[in-house]
Structures are given as structure tokens and as C-alpha cells.
Scaffold this motif. Structure first.
Motif, short mmCIF file in Angstrom:
data_model
loop_
_atom_site.label_atom_id
_atom_site.label_comp_id
_atom_site.label_asym_id
_atom_site.label_seq_id
_atom_site.Cartn_x
_atom_site.Cartn_y
_atom_site.Cartn_z
N GLU A 189 36.38 26.44 7.54
CA GLU A 189 35.16 26.66 6.77
C GLU A 189 33.95 26.53 7.70
O GLU A 189 33.77 25.50 8.35
N ARG A 190 33.11 27.59 7.75
CA ARG A 190 31.96 27.58 8.65
C ARG A 190 30.64 27.35 7.92
O ARG A 190 29.58 27.41 8.54
N ASP A 191 30.69 27.09 6.63
CA ASP A 191 29.50 26.83 5.85
C ASP A 191 29.41 25.34 5.57
O ASP A 191 30.19 24.78 4.80
N SER A 193 27.35 23.63 3.87
CA SER A 193 27.04 23.27 2.49
C SER A 193 28.31 23.26 1.63
O SER A 193 28.45 22.44 0.72
N ARG A 194 29.24 24.16 1.92
CA ARG A 194 30.50 24.18 1.16
C ARG A 194 31.36 22.97 1.51
O ARG A 194 31.98 22.37 0.63
N LEU A 237 29.56 27.04 12.52
CA LEU A 237 29.35 25.88 11.66
C LEU A 237 28.18 25.08 12.20
O LEU A 237 28.16 24.70 13.38
N ASP A 238 27.21 24.79 11.36
CA ASP A 238 26.05 23.99 11.74
C ASP A 238 26.44 22.51 11.63
O ASP A 238 26.32 21.90 10.57
#
Length: 380
Positions: A189-191, A193-194, A237-238
Motif C-alpha cells: 500500500e503506497r497511500d 492515509s489508507r 509512500l510518504d
């Protein structure tokens, strides 16, 4: 993020020793670890997921950096037992009796999957044992490709709705005590927020678990799922945003004074590796250009599992890009590494596939059809 950890000059030099091969950069792996460590709150422990790439060189480097290790077999426990005593977790949905006995002997933190693990640990333990209970959540990130399982039916853990009944049953245990929560519900997962949405649900679940147990939780293991890009233009990903979000979540849950755990595997190891193979044949078939390589899904299984290719480039070549389907040498039409855009190719050309440091060599089917096993080479 650089999708290739080594430049063309290094790749050409390494290929002189023979192909196919996996080439890795220890410096790239260390840079990934340091960036993630710096972005996260101090109360977050990083437990490298050994399954992503269990090579001794990589494990030793991460151990020297202070990493803990997430293991899923007795073989993985054996690889790290002397590298990081006191910093090892042991998970897996189908633990055998001898594996549980070994985990108890080594004093690692066991992630219990359900009543079966708890009941056997109660029989095998000779003294008090604190474990983390893996719970399969009812909400969280839904995966595009089911690798861990999202929130549907799962072989992993205890379903969240079944937790009250299991805790009532566990009250009869005398040696085994549930002192932590383990949830792993996302993959690549690269988000941020998710991921944080799932982590928020996990901490709410942990609050309920602590209230039911009546004792403070020592750990909340948030699992892995930290993603990497596999194509030019895909967002990274941040991790700084992830770190800020975890700090906010900890502030919103002052009742939890224990340790958060993250289990990155792909995020740390993936960008360190490049797979190299030479073109053996180029053909056109009904409008499709095939470049057939020395290795295929016998060395890189991920494209077959996910439908997504690794980033590809022709080493030392330039020119107009043309669509090409990368195929391997196996006698099956499933042996495809993806549709890519590369310059004109001829037999002998060297193709590099980036982001191949995780779920590459040890995930593959190297014995299938008895093709040569790829070499593994480490660069500083």
C-alpha cells in the motif's frame, strides 16, 4: 525513488560473471531503513519481515542498524536467532508443534493465530509466556490483489467478531497470557492515509482488547503493507506523513503506553535489488513482439501473481521505445514477465528488472524445468 539500485556500468560488470543473476545494493537497503526509521515515532519498533528477502548479508546489515525481525518459519528463526536475541517475532497461520517449542526455547515473541496456538503453548510452556494475539479485522484497507487477504474470509488470526468468545475461553489458561495485539491486513500500500485508517481501527480494537483483559497491552503490532512503486510515475509512500499520522494516533490513545510494531519487508528490501537476464530470442507473433529471456516466472513469480511487471530497461542501450512482451524459457504460456516498452532488442542484450530485492529469488520456482539457478551478488 530510483527504480534501479545499480547503474548500467555496475550491471554490465556484474553480468560478466554470468547471467541470470540478482544484484543487490546494501547501501540502498540501508538508506531505505534509515529514512523509514527517521520518519517514525520513537515508540515504533521496526521488525524486518524476513520472508521478503532472507539473505544473510541483508539480515546482518539490518541487525547492525537495530532492526527486530518478523519470522514465519523455523528456518527464518534459525537465520536470525543469533543476530537479534530479544528482537524476534514469530508469526504464521500453521505453526507445527516443534516450531512452537523452538520459539519458546528461543524466547521470541509469538504471534498466536488462535485458540490452537494458545492451547498448545499452554501445554508446552514451562513458565509464564506473554503472547500477541493475531486478529483478522472487520474493516481496513481492501487490497487490489489479495496477498494478505483484506477483510474477507481469511486463514489468518481470529476474526474480530469472534474475539470475545476466544478471550472468555483464554481465561482458563495458566501459563499463557495475551499481552499484545497483532493485525496484518494490507500489502504493498503506497497511500499513507489508507494505512493510517487501518491503524486507527487497530488501535480502537486494541483499546477494547485491553479493557477486556484488564491489564495494559505491552505491544500493538500493526503488521506491514508499506508499499513501493513498480513503474515510473507511480507515487512513493510518504513515510513522513505515515510517521506524523502514527504520532497523532498515539496522542489520541493515551491509554496505550506500550510499543507499536511495524513489519516492513518489501519497503526495505525491494528497492535494493535488480534482476539481470540476457535475451535469447526475439520474435514477432501476430502483431506482438516477444523478447524471450534466460529466466522467467521460475525466477520472478510476482508478475504471474499480481499481473504487474517489474520496471524494465535494456542495459547499455538507447533508442526509440517499442512495446515488448517479456517471456521466459519455460514450456508454458504462463511464463510472462509483463508488457513493457524497450529499445530494439537482439539476442545477447541484457535486460534489467528493478525493484527485485523483495519476493524474488526465494519466492520463485527455481527448480521448475531444471533451468540454471540465478546467482546472487551483493554490492556495498
Amino acid at each position: 525513488m530510483n527504480l534501479f539500485s545499480l547503474d548500467d556500468a555496475a550491471l554490465l560488470r556484474l553480468a560478466e560473471g554470468g547471467t541470470p543473476l540478482f544484484a543487490y545494493s546494501l547501501g540502498a537497503a540501508e538508506a531505505q531503513y534509515r529514512r523509514l526509521r527517521a520518519a517514525l515515532p520513537a515508540r515504533v519498533r521496526l521488525a524486518y519481515a524476513v520472508k521478503a528477502n532472507p539473505h544473510p548479508e541483508l539480515l546482518a546489515r539490518f541487525a547492525a542498524l537495530g532492526a527486530a525481525f518478523d519470522c514465519a518459519s523455523a528456518g527464518e528463526l534459525a537465520r536470525v536467532r543469533d543476530l537479534a536475541p530479544g528482537r524476534i517475532f514469530y508469526a504464521g497461520p500453521g505453526k507445527r508443534d516443534e516450531e512452537l517449542r523452538l520459539a519458546l526455547e528461543l524466547g521470541v515473541r509469538i504471534q498466536a493465530e488462535g485458540w490452537e496456538d494458545l492451547e498448545r503453548l499452554e501445554r508446552f510452556a514451562t513458565g509464564p509466556v506473554a503472547v500477541n494475539l493475531r486478529v483478522h479485522p472487520a474493516a481496513g484497507v481492501e487490497e487490489a490483489s489479495r496477498i494478505i487477504g483484506g477483510t474477507g474470509p481469511s486463514a489468518f488470526g481470529v476474526d474480530e467478531e469472534d474475539l470475545p468468545a476466544l478471550l472468555a475461553r483464554a481465561q482458563g489458561l495458566r501459563r499463557v497470557a495475551i499481552r499484545g495485539l497483532h493485525v496484518f491486513a494490507a500489502s504493498n500500500e503506497r497511500d499513507a492515509s489508507r494505512l493510517l485508517a487501518t491503524h486507527a481501527h487497530v488501535l480502537a480494537m486494541a483499546r477494547d482488547l485491553q479493557a477486556r483483559l484488564g491489564v495494559p497491552l505491552e505491544q500493538v503490532d500493526l503488521g506491514g503493507g508499506l508499499g513501493i512503486p513498480y513503474a515510473e510515475g507511480e507515487a512513493e509512500l510518504d513515510v513522513e506523513a505515515l510517521g506524523r499520522g502514527l504520532e497523532t494516533l498515539l496522542g489520541a490513545h493515551p491509554w496505550f503506553t506500550g510499543q507499536l510494531v511495524l513489519e516492513p519487508g518489501r519497503y526495505l528490501a525491494g528497492p535494493a535489488g535488480v534482476y539481470l537476464a540476457r535475451v535469447t530470442r526475439v520474435k514477432e507473433s501476430r502483431g506482438v513482439r516477444f523478447a524471450i529471456l534466460e529466466g522467467g516466472v521460475n525466477h520472478l513469480l510476482r508478475p504471474l501473481l499480481t499481473g504487474q511487471p517489474f520496471p524494465a530497461r535494456a542495459v547499455g542501450k538507447s533508442g526509440p521505445l517499442r512495446p515488448a512482451t517479456l517471456a521466459g524459457p519455460l514450456c508454458t504460456s504462463l511464463d510472462r514477465l509483463g508488457d513493457v516498452a524497450l529499445p530494439e532488442l537482439v539476442p545477447g542484450d541484457l535486460v534489467a528488472l528493478g525493484m527485485a530485492g523483495a519476493y524474488g529469488f526465494t519466492e520463485a520456482m527455481a527448480p521448475f524445468l531444471s533451468h540454471p539457478v540465478p546467482r546472487e551478488v551483493w554490492e556495498a
